[in-house]
Scaffold this active site. Sequence first.
Site, PDB file in Angstrom:
ATOM      1  N   GLU A 460     -39.738 -26.268  23.538  1.00 15.41           N
ATOM      2  CA  GLU A 460     -39.447 -26.970  22.283  1.00 15.41           C
ATOM      3  C   GLU A 460     -40.357 -28.175  22.088  1.00 15.41           C
ATOM      4  O   GLU A 460     -40.850 -28.420  20.980  1.00 15.41           O
ATOM      5  CB  GLU A 460     -37.987 -27.405  22.251  1.00 15.41           C
ATOM      6  CG  GLU A 460     -37.588 -28.069  20.944  1.00 15.41           C
ATOM      7  CD  GLU A 460     -36.122 -28.455  20.906  1.00 15.41           C
ATOM      8  OE1 GLU A 460     -35.649 -28.873  19.846  1.00 15.41           O
ATOM      9  OE2 GLU A 460     -35.455 -28.340  21.961  1.00 15.41           O
ATOM     10  N   SER A 630     -41.314 -34.390  15.580  1.00 18.00           N
ATOM     11  CA  SER A 630     -42.118 -33.271  15.113  1.00 18.00           C
ATOM     12  C   SER A 630     -42.579 -33.449  13.676  1.00 18.00           C
ATOM     13  O   SER A 630     -43.523 -32.800  13.243  1.00 18.00           O
ATOM     14  CB  SER A 630     -41.314 -31.971  15.224  1.00 18.00           C
ATOM     15  OG  SER A 630     -40.132 -32.052  14.443  1.00 18.00           O
ATOM     16  N   THR A 652     -35.353 -32.907  21.607  1.00 19.44           N
ATOM     17  CA  THR A 652     -36.460 -33.804  21.925  1.00 19.44           C
ATOM     18  C   THR A 652     -37.497 -33.866  20.816  1.00 19.44           C
ATOM     19  O   THR A 652     -38.214 -34.860  20.701  1.00 19.44           O
ATOM     20  CB  THR A 652     -37.134 -33.367  23.242  1.00 19.44           C
ATOM     21  OG1 THR A 652     -37.582 -32.011  23.113  1.00 19.44           O
ATOM     22  CG2 THR A 652     -36.160 -33.471  24.394  1.00 19.44           C
ATOM     23  N   CYS A 653     -37.608 -32.811  20.005  1.00 16.02           N
ATOM     24  CA  CYS A 653     -38.591 -32.834  18.921  1.00 16.02           C
ATOM     25  C   CYS A 653     -38.182 -33.794  17.808  1.00 16.02           C
ATOM     26  O   CYS A 653     -39.022 -34.218  17.015  1.00 16.02           O
ATOM     27  CB  CYS A 653     -38.784 -31.440  18.345  1.00 16.02           C
ATOM     28  SG  CYS A 653     -39.609 -30.316  19.466  1.00 16.02           S
ATOM     29  N   PHE A 654     -36.880 -34.076  17.718  1.00 17.51           N
ATOM     30  CA  PHE A 654     -36.383 -34.915  16.628  1.00 17.51           C
ATOM     31  C   PHE A 654     -35.757 -36.216  17.142  1.00 17.51           C
ATOM     32  O   PHE A 654     -35.169 -36.962  16.353  1.00 17.51           O
ATOM     33  CB  PHE A 654     -35.348 -34.137  15.806  1.00 17.51           C
ATOM     34  CG  PHE A 654     -35.838 -32.796  15.343  1.00 17.51           C
ATOM     35  CD1 PHE A 654     -36.774 -32.702  14.335  1.00 17.51           C
ATOM     36  CD2 PHE A 654     -35.389 -31.628  15.941  1.00 17.51           C
ATOM     37  CE1 PHE A 654     -37.243 -31.471  13.911  1.00 17.51           C
ATOM     38  CE2 PHE A 654     -35.856 -30.394  15.528  1.00 17.51           C
ATOM     39  CZ  PHE A 654     -36.788 -30.307  14.513  1.00 17.51           C
TER      40      PHE A 654
END
Length: 685
Positions: A460, A630, A652-654
């Site tokens: 991710e 992201s 973790t991307c956001f």
Amino acid sequence: LTGMNVDPARLPATPSASTAGAASTSAAAAQLPPPGSPPPADARPLAQPVAGRPDGAAATAPAVTTPLPQGWEARRDPQGRTYYVDHNNRTTTWQRPQPLPQGWEQRIDPRGRVYYVDHNTRTTTWQRPTVESVRSYHNWQSQQQQNRSTQRQQFNQRYLMAPGAEGGGSPTPAAGAEGAAATSTSTPSPAPPPASSDSTTAPSTSPAAMGAAVVASVTEEPLPEGWEKRVTNGRSYYVNHLSRTTQWEDPRLQKCVDDRPLPDGWEIRSTGEGLRYYVDHNTQTTTFNDPRLPASYDTAGQPVRYQRSFRWKLAQFRNLCLANALPSHVKVSVSRNNLFEDSFTQIMRIQPYDLRRRLYIIFRGEEGLDYGGVAREWFFLLSHEMLNPMYCLFEYANNNNYSLQINAASMVNPEHLTYFKFVGRVIAMALYHGKFIDNGFTLPFYKRMLHKPCTLQDLESVDPEYYNSLVWIRDNDVADLGLELFFVADHDILGKVESHELKPGGTDIEVTDENKAEYINLMVDWRISRGIKDQTKAFLDGFNEVVPLQWLQYFDERELELMLCGMQEFDVDDWMRHSIYRGYTRNSKQVQWFWQVVKSIDNEKRARLLQFITGTCRLPIGGFAELVGSNGPQRFCIEKVGNEKMLPRSHTCFNRLDLPPYKTYEQLREKLMYAVEETEGFAQE
């Protein structure tokens, strides 16, 4: 806009500002068109301001306050657009030329090409400078220098553990020298020594009681010749002026331990690689820990068993490093202007085992004694250079994740595998000598170092689009969609597309609902390791030459990142100020409990919590206000999701934490700490 080359014979001898002059050179003017357009039939010089006119300007153009440089002429095309002719270079441009900035000079090389000399900085360039461009460059250079200074300051404030009991004590930063001329005699290596256990309740014949008696008696004796005791931030350390090193351990205790016999039933042996270990014939067990050290036994006189705390794991690793340390030092002399190549040449020339000796770094042309601070400066500068994506060895994980991963296109450098071996050695040296590097790697990369399999969730933070595609395949019925997926994957490297079978005969095996789980697992492993197997092997070979990978068996990937990059102080107030909430408000009791937990835990657990939510333990230069997700800048977010039986989840991307509506503070703390410490891939419910 680029200019056009024309025949010099077709150019007018001198630009004319009169109408008659324009008519007389109309043929030449037609040969010199404006940039990017065909030659205008009626191009004419732009009229200049006429003295005595009421408006102070020509009839066809506004007033011009600054004259054109020598050899330039302003003209208009049939559409009335103004362009400029450079008769010196026989080019045209839409941009009005400006006089050269102060200290600049125009010259012509033997081939007739025009270049510009900056006498202020003694540099040259092909681009014609302007006052605005020079000012912008100086502003950018000043900002870069300020950012580098801030980065170095944050780097020097990183540390591994706060001394003393867990959750207490003040942190001891790993301060580094600002240059090689500075001597770092006031700050030792940041690695803390193993904490001595309280042995007052143990029997007088137990090893723990013996160790406690030794400590009490030895500390009354004077220090050996050449040693000095100092205190920084309330913590004592010892300086050896003979070898110019610092350490946490009391040298009087070390000497006494080496002179003492082993307990009954114990024996010292060495592995085939010369690694010293201890055999306990009483229990028929072996250990790398010296049984004469008090920290190796608990209050009952029994060997200390494995513990889950990062402090204990770090102590075991430091014990291994101390047990395998070699005498004397290894000297590395480098130039700041050619740091990468100088370091590469010297590190690859030295035998790997010699890199375990104490480092003595010299920056040529700078006077200084390396008591540890110059080595820290060297690791900071070298890691910044060798991990620079511009060298094509490493690349950022994606546009919004600045953690590093191996670049699959690194083969553009024929010697790339040798460079990866060099990087592996340097990273191992940083761990062995207790130093930090400037930037870190992705968590899947650390998993590769630990020989741990990667999961779908690991993808991710590396490739969100690829991750979403695989999640969609996992959550949907692929049989009725006609996707025609097979166990094969394509990869484009420098314009060359290569096909890779995920399993033998994968070209003929179609993905179905029954085998899509296997397909996803194989796809994740291929996506994370595609095109980098040789590079990874070279890196691990170089690392293993200095530090055996078995020494890292105690750690997980997040702890390995902490060891390599260190941690910094987290401003909880800044964290709270730059957080947003969905489903909750700032005054919701669950939010208040969350911040109460954050304030109650020590900095190590805060770093682990930040890793859990954002994927890294490090902050941008601007703190929590500059967190990146992201979709660009993305603040820390707490969202209300699920019920009280669920564990908190992270994206973790956001930079988002899914926090269920727990009923009590104790329940929230227990669930949150369990999720941070125990879950793998944030998928455990």
